[in-house]
Motif scaffolding. Structure first.
Motif, PDB file in Angstrom:
ATOM      1  N   GLN A   3      33.893  33.946  40.448  1.00 27.47           N
ATOM      2  CA  GLN A   3      35.653  32.761  40.785  1.00 27.47           C
ATOM      3  C   GLN A   3      35.938  34.045  41.405  1.00 27.47           C
ATOM      4  O   GLN A   3      36.488  34.822  41.275  1.00 27.47           O
ATOM      5  CB  GLN A   3      35.982  32.415  39.586  1.00 27.47           C
ATOM      6  CG  GLN A   3      36.683  32.159  39.321  1.00 27.47           C
ATOM      7  CD  GLN A   3      37.617  30.932  37.996  1.00 27.47           C
ATOM      8  OE1 GLN A   3      37.551  32.170  37.341  1.00 27.47           O
ATOM      9  NE2 GLN A   3      37.613  30.204  38.026  1.00 27.47           N
ATOM     10  N   GLU A   4      36.928  32.795  42.757  1.00 26.07           N
ATOM     11  CA  GLU A   4      37.883  33.407  42.909  1.00 26.07           C
ATOM     12  C   GLU A   4      38.905  34.187  42.396  1.00 26.07           C
ATOM     13  O   GLU A   4      39.831  32.963  41.927  1.00 26.07           O
ATOM     14  CB  GLU A   4      38.562  32.645  44.077  1.00 26.07           C
ATOM     15  CG  GLU A   4      38.867  33.421  45.823  1.00 26.07           C
ATOM     16  CD  GLU A   4      39.200  32.653  46.598  1.00 26.07           C
ATOM     17  OE1 GLU A   4      38.920  33.260  48.161  1.00 26.07           O
ATOM     18  OE2 GLU A   4      39.065  30.888  46.738  1.00 26.07           O
ATOM     19  N   GLY A   5      39.865  35.156  42.705  1.00 24.67           N
ATOM     20  CA  GLY A   5      41.057  35.433  42.710  1.00 24.67           C
ATOM     21  C   GLY A   5      42.170  35.525  43.548  1.00 24.67           C
ATOM     22  O   GLY A   5      42.271  34.871  43.838  1.00 24.67           O
ATOM     23  N   PHE A   6      43.482  35.383  42.584  1.00 29.64           N
ATOM     24  CA  PHE A   6      44.721  34.651  43.662  1.00 29.64           C
ATOM     25  C   PHE A   6      45.648  35.694  42.494  1.00 29.64           C
ATOM     26  O   PHE A   6      45.930  36.545  41.465  1.00 29.64           O
ATOM     27  CB  PHE A   6      44.754  33.597  43.442  1.00 29.64           C
ATOM     28  CG  PHE A   6      44.175  32.790  43.991  1.00 29.64           C
ATOM     29  CD1 PHE A   6      44.101  32.352  45.423  1.00 29.64           C
ATOM     30  CD2 PHE A   6      42.607  31.867  43.833  1.00 29.64           C
ATOM     31  CE1 PHE A   6      43.524  31.587  45.998  1.00 29.64           C
ATOM     32  CE2 PHE A   6      42.291  31.513  43.880  1.00 29.64           C
ATOM     33  CZ  PHE A   6      42.915  31.511  45.018  1.00 29.64           C
ATOM     34  N   ALA A   7      46.501  37.022  43.724  1.00 29.65           N
ATOM     35  CA  ALA A   7      47.619  37.324  43.394  1.00 29.65           C
ATOM     36  C   ALA A   7      48.483  36.907  44.416  1.00 29.65           C
ATOM     37  O   ALA A   7      48.506  35.793  45.287  1.00 29.65           O
ATOM     38  CB  ALA A   7      47.339  38.540  44.145  1.00 29.65           C
ATOM     39  N   ILE A   8      49.657  36.951  44.028  1.00 27.58           N
ATOM     40  CA  ILE A   8      50.822  35.941  44.818  1.00 27.58           C
ATOM     41  C   ILE A   8      51.911  37.620  44.614  1.00 27.58           C
ATOM     42  O   ILE A   8      52.442  37.965  43.499  1.00 27.58           O
ATOM     43  CB  ILE A   8      52.452  35.526  43.405  1.00 27.58           C
ATOM     44  CG1 ILE A   8      53.563  34.634  43.858  1.00 27.58           C
ATOM     45  CG2 ILE A   8      52.342  35.589  42.378  1.00 27.58           C
ATOM     46  CD1 ILE A   8      53.702  33.485  43.231  1.00 27.58           C
ATOM     47  N   GLY A   9      51.887  38.147  46.011  1.00 32.50           N
ATOM     48  CA  GLY A   9      52.739  39.081  46.041  1.00 32.50           C
ATOM     49  C   GLY A   9      51.711  40.518  45.508  1.00 32.50           C
ATOM     50  O   GLY A   9      50.898  40.474  46.184  1.00 32.50           O
ATOM     51  N   GLU A  10      52.381  41.669  45.282  1.00 34.92           N
ATOM     52  CA  GLU A  10      51.807  42.725  44.462  1.00 34.92           C
ATOM     53  C   GLU A  10      51.023  42.578  42.779  1.00 34.92           C
ATOM     54  O   GLU A  10      50.307  43.203  42.213  1.00 34.92           O
ATOM     55  CB  GLU A  10      52.079  43.729  44.471  1.00 34.92           C
ATOM     56  CG  GLU A  10      53.197  44.360  45.920  1.00 34.92           C
ATOM     57  CD  GLU A  10      51.869  44.683  46.922  1.00 34.92           C
ATOM     58  OE1 GLU A  10      50.328  44.989  46.165  1.00 34.92           O
ATOM     59  OE2 GLU A  10      52.290  44.156  48.227  1.00 34.92           O
ATOM     60  N   ARG A  11      51.094  41.249  42.832  1.00 35.67           N
ATOM     61  CA  ARG A  11      50.590  40.505  40.799  1.00 35.67           C
ATOM     62  C   ARG A  11      49.735  40.042  41.130  1.00 35.67           C
ATOM     63  O   ARG A  11      49.930  38.667  41.782  1.00 35.67           O
ATOM     64  CB  ARG A  11      52.192  40.044  40.550  1.00 35.67           C
ATOM     65  CG  ARG A  11      53.071  40.925  40.675  1.00 35.67           C
ATOM     66  CD  ARG A  11      54.262  39.891  38.957  1.00 35.67           C
ATOM     67  NE  ARG A  11      55.169  40.512  38.586  1.00 35.67           N
ATOM     68  CZ  ARG A  11      56.663  40.415  38.645  1.00 35.67           C
ATOM     69  NH1 ARG A  11      56.399  39.030  37.934  1.00 35.67           N
ATOM     70  NH2 ARG A  11      57.854  41.017  37.892  1.00 35.67           N
ATOM     71  N   VAL A  12      48.802  40.014  40.565  1.00 35.89           N
ATOM     72  CA  VAL A  12      47.541  39.516  40.144  1.00 35.89           C
ATOM     73  C   VAL A  12      47.468  37.921  39.819  1.00 35.89           C
ATOM     74  O   VAL A  12      48.245  38.429  37.574  1.00 35.89           O
ATOM     75  CB  VAL A  12      46.443  40.104  39.264  1.00 35.89           C
ATOM     76  CG1 VAL A  12      44.600  39.645  38.918  1.00 35.89           C
ATOM     77  CG2 VAL A  12      46.135  41.544  40.317  1.00 35.89           C
ATOM     78  N   LEU A  13      48.151  37.199  40.026  1.00 36.49           N
ATOM     79  CA  LEU A  13      47.536  35.542  38.847  1.00 36.49           C
ATOM     80  C   LEU A  13      46.066  35.954  37.602  1.00 36.49           C
ATOM     81  O   LEU A  13      46.803  34.919  36.922  1.00 36.49           O
ATOM     82  CB  LEU A  13      47.463  34.595  39.458  1.00 36.49           C
ATOM     83  CG  LEU A  13      49.085  34.278  40.600  1.00 36.49           C
ATOM     84  CD1 LEU A  13      49.238  33.201  41.286  1.00 36.49           C
ATOM     85  CD2 LEU A  13      50.085  34.206  39.398  1.00 36.49           C
ATOM     86  N   ARG A  14      45.417  35.608  38.688  1.00 33.56           N
ATOM     87  CA  ARG A  14      43.857  35.964  37.888  1.00 33.56           C
ATOM     88  C   ARG A  14      43.240  36.969  38.743  1.00 33.56           C
ATOM     89  O   ARG A  14      42.889  37.005  40.187  1.00 33.56           O
ATOM     90  CB  ARG A  14      43.633  34.693  38.203  1.00 33.56           C
ATOM     91  CG  ARG A  14      42.430  33.888  37.921  1.00 33.56           C
ATOM     92  CD  ARG A  14      41.582  32.348  37.832  1.00 33.56           C
ATOM     93  NE  ARG A  14      41.462  32.121  39.112  1.00 33.56           N
ATOM     94  CZ  ARG A  14      41.141  31.683  39.585  1.00 33.56           C
ATOM     95  NH1 ARG A  14      40.961  30.080  39.034  1.00 33.56           N
ATOM     96  NH2 ARG A  14      40.315  30.895  40.670  1.00 33.56           N
ATOM     97  N   PRO A  15      42.394  38.054  37.744  1.00 33.28           N
ATOM     98  CA  PRO A  15      41.540  38.433  38.508  1.00 33.28           C
ATOM     99  C   PRO A  15      40.212  37.572  38.997  1.00 33.28           C
ATOM    100  O   PRO A  15      39.862  36.895  38.828  1.00 33.28           O
ATOM    101  CB  PRO A  15      41.133  39.612  37.729  1.00 33.28           C
ATOM    102  CG  PRO A  15      40.503  39.078  36.095  1.00 33.28           C
ATOM    103  CD  PRO A  15      42.455  38.123  36.458  1.00 33.28           C
ATOM    104  N   ALA A  16      40.117  38.435  40.148  1.00 38.39           N
ATOM    105  CA  ALA A  16      39.039  38.073  40.761  1.00 38.39           C
ATOM    106  C   ALA A  16      37.315  37.962  39.635  1.00 38.39           C
ATOM    107  O   ALA A  16      37.064  38.826  39.489  1.00 38.39           O
ATOM    108  CB  ALA A  16      38.211  38.235  42.362  1.00 38.39           C
ATOM    109  N   MET A  17      36.303  37.271  39.149  1.00 34.24           N
ATOM    110  CA  MET A  17      35.186  37.135  38.038  1.00 34.24           C
ATOM    111  C   MET A  17      33.973  37.674  39.382  1.00 34.24           C
ATOM    112  O   MET A  17      34.052  36.862  40.032  1.00 34.24           O
ATOM    113  CB  MET A  17      34.655  36.580  37.371  1.00 34.24           C
ATOM    114  CG  MET A  17      35.973  35.645  37.066  1.00 34.24           C
ATOM    115  SD  MET A  17      35.957  34.268  35.732  1.00 34.24           S
ATOM    116  CE  MET A  17      37.063  34.236  35.021  1.00 34.24           C
ATOM    117  N   VAL A  18      33.409  38.887  39.044  1.00 36.85           N
ATOM    118  CA  VAL A  18      32.784  38.967  39.816  1.00 36.85           C
ATOM    119  C   VAL A  18      31.586  40.088  38.798  1.00 36.85           C
ATOM    120  O   VAL A  18      31.209  40.144  38.178  1.00 36.85           O
ATOM    121  CB  VAL A  18      33.586  40.549  41.232  1.00 36.85           C
ATOM    122  CG1 VAL A  18      34.663  39.671  41.701  1.00 36.85           C
ATOM    123  CG2 VAL A  18      33.776  42.131  40.040  1.00 36.85           C
TER     124      VAL A  18
END
Length: 193
Positions: A159-174
């Motif tokens: 599952q793809e992860g996303f960040a806003i600025g320098e903060r992680v919204l959701r880590p990538a599941m790898v």
């Protein structure tokens, strides 16, 4: 003092010599007071400047990260659109006609628009595939035995992860490689430390 006071048992009053107070030069006193007030003003000014900078930083952070909760919720909707498109076989996409073709195109358009809007507001995908595992950006779901890839390298993104600025919204599941050689060391890094 009179003998009368002595007869009544009172102790005679002794005159206390007046202590001489050194005369303070009024100019020096004003200069000292001026220096103290100047120091107070400078300190107050520095404190106000620090407060202004801190407030500006807080306002900028609030602007940047205010939509973090909403963006996190929108990722769920984006994921649902992506999963809907993934379950449609490639053969069906190629041969679809009429209403089915319109539905598939609508799903694709909606997913692209969601991704565009998230990007417009600073939400960016986290690079994961082929990267060294970073626990701050990735969540390891499983290990993959692979002697061809350095150990600790991300070999599969669930599952793809996303960040806003320098903060992680959701880590990538790898999925992370296991059993390969040691991960390459960046140039200029002293391995003896």
């Amino acid at each position: 003092m009179s003998d009368e006071n002595a007869a009544q048992g009172e102790t005679p009053e002794t005159e206390i010599p007046a202590t001489e107070t050194p005369e303070v030069d009024p100019v020096e006193a004003l200069l000292a007071e001026n220096a103290e007030l100047k120091d107070r003003v400078l300190r107050t000014h520095a404190e106000m400047e620090n407060l202004r900078k801190r407030t500006e930083r807080d306002v900028a952070d609030t602007r940047s990260y205010a939509i973090a909760g909403f963006a996190r919720d929108m990722l769920s909707a984006t994921d649902a659109l992506s999963r809907a498109l993934l379950v449609i076989p490639e053969e069906t996409r190629a041969t679809a006609e009429g209403t089915l073709k319109s539905l598939i195109e609508g799903l694709e358009l909606a997913e692209r628009e969601m991704q565009r809007l998230l990007g417009k507001h600073g939400v960016k995908p986290i690079e994961a595939a082929g990267q060294k595992f970073d626990p701050n950006k990735h969540q390891a779901m499983f290990e993959v035995p692979n002697p061809n890839v350095p150990e600790g390298t991300v070999v599969q993104v669930v599952q793809e992860g996303f960040a806003i600025g320098e903060r992680v919204l959701r880590p990538a599941m790898v999925g992370v490689a296991k059993g390969g050689g040691a991960a390459p060391v960046a140039e200029g890094v002293d391995k003896n430390v």
